[in-house]
Design a protein around this motif. Structure first.
Motif, short mmCIF file in Angstrom:
data_model
loop_
_atom_site.label_atom_id
_atom_site.label_comp_id
_atom_site.label_asym_id
_atom_site.label_seq_id
_atom_site.Cartn_x
_atom_site.Cartn_y
_atom_site.Cartn_z
N TRP A 34 0.87 -1.17 0.00
CA TRP A 34 0.00 0.00 0.00
C TRP A 34 0.92 1.23 0.00
O TRP A 34 1.79 1.35 0.86
CB TRP A 34 -0.91 0.00 1.24
CG TRP A 34 -2.12 -0.86 1.05
CD1 TRP A 34 -2.15 -2.18 0.72
CD2 TRP A 34 -3.48 -0.44 1.16
NE1 TRP A 34 -3.43 -2.63 0.63
CE2 TRP A 34 -4.28 -1.58 0.90
CE3 TRP A 34 -4.09 0.76 1.49
CZ2 TRP A 34 -5.67 -1.54 0.93
CZ3 TRP A 34 -5.49 0.80 1.52
CH2 TRP A 34 -6.26 -0.32 1.25
N VAL A 35 0.71 2.10 -0.99
CA VAL A 35 1.63 3.22 -1.23
C VAL A 35 0.85 4.54 -1.18
O VAL A 35 -0.27 4.63 -1.69
CB VAL A 35 2.33 3.07 -2.59
CG1 VAL A 35 3.25 4.26 -2.85
CG2 VAL A 35 3.12 1.77 -2.65
N ALA A 51 0.61 0.61 -11.72
CA ALA A 51 0.78 -0.50 -12.65
C ALA A 51 1.75 -1.55 -12.11
O ALA A 51 1.78 -2.69 -12.60
CB ALA A 51 1.28 0.02 -13.99
N ARG A 52 2.54 -1.19 -11.10
CA ARG A 52 3.50 -2.12 -10.50
C ARG A 52 2.96 -2.79 -9.25
O ARG A 52 3.68 -3.51 -8.57
CB ARG A 52 4.80 -1.38 -10.14
CG ARG A 52 5.45 -0.66 -11.30
CD ARG A 52 6.74 -0.03 -10.86
NE ARG A 52 7.36 0.77 -11.91
CZ ARG A 52 8.60 1.24 -11.86
NH1 ARG A 52 9.34 1.00 -10.78
NH2 ARG A 52 9.10 1.95 -12.84
N LEU A 53 1.69 -2.53 -8.93
CA LEU A 53 1.12 -3.02 -7.68
C LEU A 53 -0.11 -3.90 -7.95
O LEU A 53 -1.23 -3.56 -7.55
CB LEU A 53 0.73 -1.84 -6.80
CG LEU A 53 1.84 -0.85 -6.41
CD1 LEU A 53 1.26 0.36 -5.70
CD2 LEU A 53 2.89 -1.53 -5.53
N PRO A 54 0.06 -5.03 -8.59
CA PRO A 54 -1.11 -5.87 -8.90
C PRO A 54 -1.84 -6.39 -7.67
O PRO A 54 -3.03 -6.73 -7.75
CB PRO A 54 -0.50 -7.03 -9.71
CG PRO A 54 0.93 -7.07 -9.31
CD PRO A 54 1.32 -5.64 -9.06
N ARG A 55 -1.16 -6.46 -6.55
CA ARG A 55 -1.79 -6.95 -5.32
C ARG A 55 -1.84 -5.86 -4.24
O ARG A 55 -2.19 -6.15 -3.10
CB ARG A 55 -1.02 -8.17 -4.77
CG ARG A 55 -0.89 -9.31 -5.76
CD ARG A 55 -0.11 -10.47 -5.16
NE ARG A 55 1.14 -10.07 -4.52
CZ ARG A 55 2.27 -9.78 -5.17
NH1 ARG A 55 2.30 -9.84 -6.50
NH2 ARG A 55 3.36 -9.42 -4.51
N GLY A 56 -1.47 -4.66 -4.61
CA GLY A 56 -1.41 -3.57 -3.64
C GLY A 56 -2.40 -2.47 -3.96
O GLY A 56 -3.42 -2.69 -4.62
N TYR A 57 -2.09 -1.27 -3.49
CA TYR A 57 -2.98 -0.14 -3.69
C TYR A 57 -2.17 1.14 -3.54
O TYR A 57 -1.17 1.18 -2.81
CB TYR A 57 -4.11 -0.15 -2.66
CG TYR A 57 -5.37 0.51 -3.16
CD1 TYR A 57 -6.16 -0.11 -4.12
CD2 TYR A 57 -5.75 1.78 -2.70
CE1 TYR A 57 -7.31 0.50 -4.61
CE2 TYR A 57 -6.90 2.39 -3.17
CZ TYR A 57 -7.68 1.74 -4.13
OH TYR A 57 -8.81 2.34 -4.62
N GLY A 95 -3.86 7.51 9.19
CA GLY A 95 -3.08 6.88 10.25
C GLY A 95 -2.03 5.99 9.61
O GLY A 95 -1.75 6.09 8.41
N PRO A 96 -1.43 5.09 10.40
CA PRO A 96 -0.36 4.23 9.89
C PRO A 96 -0.91 3.13 8.98
O PRO A 96 -1.05 1.97 9.38
CB PRO A 96 0.26 3.66 11.16
CG PRO A 96 -0.85 3.68 12.17
CD PRO A 96 -1.67 4.89 11.84
N SER A 97 -1.22 3.49 7.73
CA SER A 97 -1.90 2.59 6.81
C SER A 97 -1.04 2.11 5.65
O SER A 97 -1.45 1.20 4.92
CB SER A 97 -3.14 3.29 6.23
OG SER A 97 -3.99 3.77 7.24
N PHE A 98 0.15 2.71 5.45
CA PHE A 98 0.89 2.48 4.22
C PHE A 98 2.23 1.80 4.48
O PHE A 98 2.90 2.06 5.47
CB PHE A 98 1.12 3.81 3.50
CG PHE A 98 -0.17 4.47 3.08
CD1 PHE A 98 -0.77 4.13 1.88
CD2 PHE A 98 -0.78 5.42 3.89
CE1 PHE A 98 -1.97 4.72 1.50
CE2 PHE A 98 -1.97 6.01 3.52
CZ PHE A 98 -2.57 5.66 2.31
N ASP A 99 2.59 0.94 3.54
CA ASP A 99 3.90 0.29 3.59
C ASP A 99 5.00 1.22 3.09
O ASP A 99 6.16 1.08 3.48
CB ASP A 99 3.90 -0.98 2.72
CG ASP A 99 2.82 -1.96 3.13
OD1 ASP A 99 2.90 -2.45 4.27
OD2 ASP A 99 1.91 -2.21 2.32
#
Length: 256
Positions: A34-35, A51-57, A95-99
């Motif tokens: 998650w970015v 486009a580089r995050l097929p399983r992310g957001y 909040g702390p939601s992103f990798d």
């Protein structure tokens, strides 16, 4: 903070996209992160990351409503989104939601940089990462500091009596301590002198017209072109020749 035109920015943003593309080429993701993209502008680079995050957001934020509106017009291009949100980097609604948090060529437009860095630290999950690229301080005057110099001229000073610099160019030597004070540890820090040849005064003027609205929005419309012309003329002695733009770029990899 300035409300830039997303349409105009797209027209003149080849410099920003070229510089960010270099960093994107080195961006390592496993596809599930998650970015958060701070200062997403018209969303072009946000979609490149999506486009580089097929399983992310990915979520893109920008303080300019017109930028966010332009970004949202294109719509999602990948399963990862993106979603675009209008928000000030100093008051992020997360909040702390992103990798990972990324910001390319945007944070130097935040006058109180420490507030944005604290917001980044708060938005990243424990152990998460941040990648920041921005203009930093230099012995050579910047285009922004040159604009401030122009405002002090007799013709322009009455319009800028209560105006403060709408940007922050941190000293690279101080950035590490500032980041640490805000909850971020630096893994790598590099500073590089850059230049971009707009190839003509007219093209450089067009770029400045879009990028300097923090100044020109305070002027009557009939004075705006003259202010930009004086800025371009004054900056020419800094850069060394017409159409050349020179700046120092800081690139920092950080973690919480």
């Amino acid at each position: 903070m300035a409300d830039w035109s997303g349409r105009d920015y797209s027209r003149v943003s080849s410099l920003q996209r070229s510089v960010a593309a270099e960093t994107l080429a080195e961006l390592v993701v496993d596809g599930g992160e998650w970015v958060l993209d701070i200062g997403c502008g018209d969303g072009f680079l946000t979609r490149e990351v999506a486009a580089r995050l097929p399983r992310g957001y990915i979520v893109g934020v920008d303080a300019s409503p017109r930028m966010v509106a332009a970004a949202g017009q294109t719509g999602a291009t990948a399963p990862a989104g993106p979603v675009f949100v209008c928000a000030d980097a100093r008051r992020l609604p997360f909040g702390p939601s992103f990798d990972m948090v990324i910001s390319f060529n945007a944070l130097h437009w935040v006058p109180r940089l420490g507030e944005a860095l604290r917001g980044i630290a708060a938005a990243v999950r424990p152990g998460g990462k941040a990648l920041i690229q921005m203009v930093c301080g230099s012995a050579r005057p910047s285009i922004e500091s040159t604009a401030m110099q122009v405002t002090r001229g007799q013709r322009w000073a009455p319009y800028f009596a209560a105006f403060s610099a709408p940007f922050s160019h941190p000293d690279p030597a101080d950035f590490r301590e500032l980041a640490q004070d805000c909850g971020l540890q630096i893994d790598a820090l590099a500073v590089r002198e850059r230049e971009w040849d707009f190839e003509s005064t007219d093209q450089f003027t067009a770029w400045c017209t879009v990028g300097c609205t923090a100044w020109t929005d305070l002027l009557p419309e009939f004075e705006r072109a003259a202010f930009i012309d004086e800025l371009v003329s004054t900056y020419q002695s800094v850069a060394g020749r017409p159409g050349l733009f020179r700046f120092m770029q800081l690139r920092a990899e950080l973690h919480t």
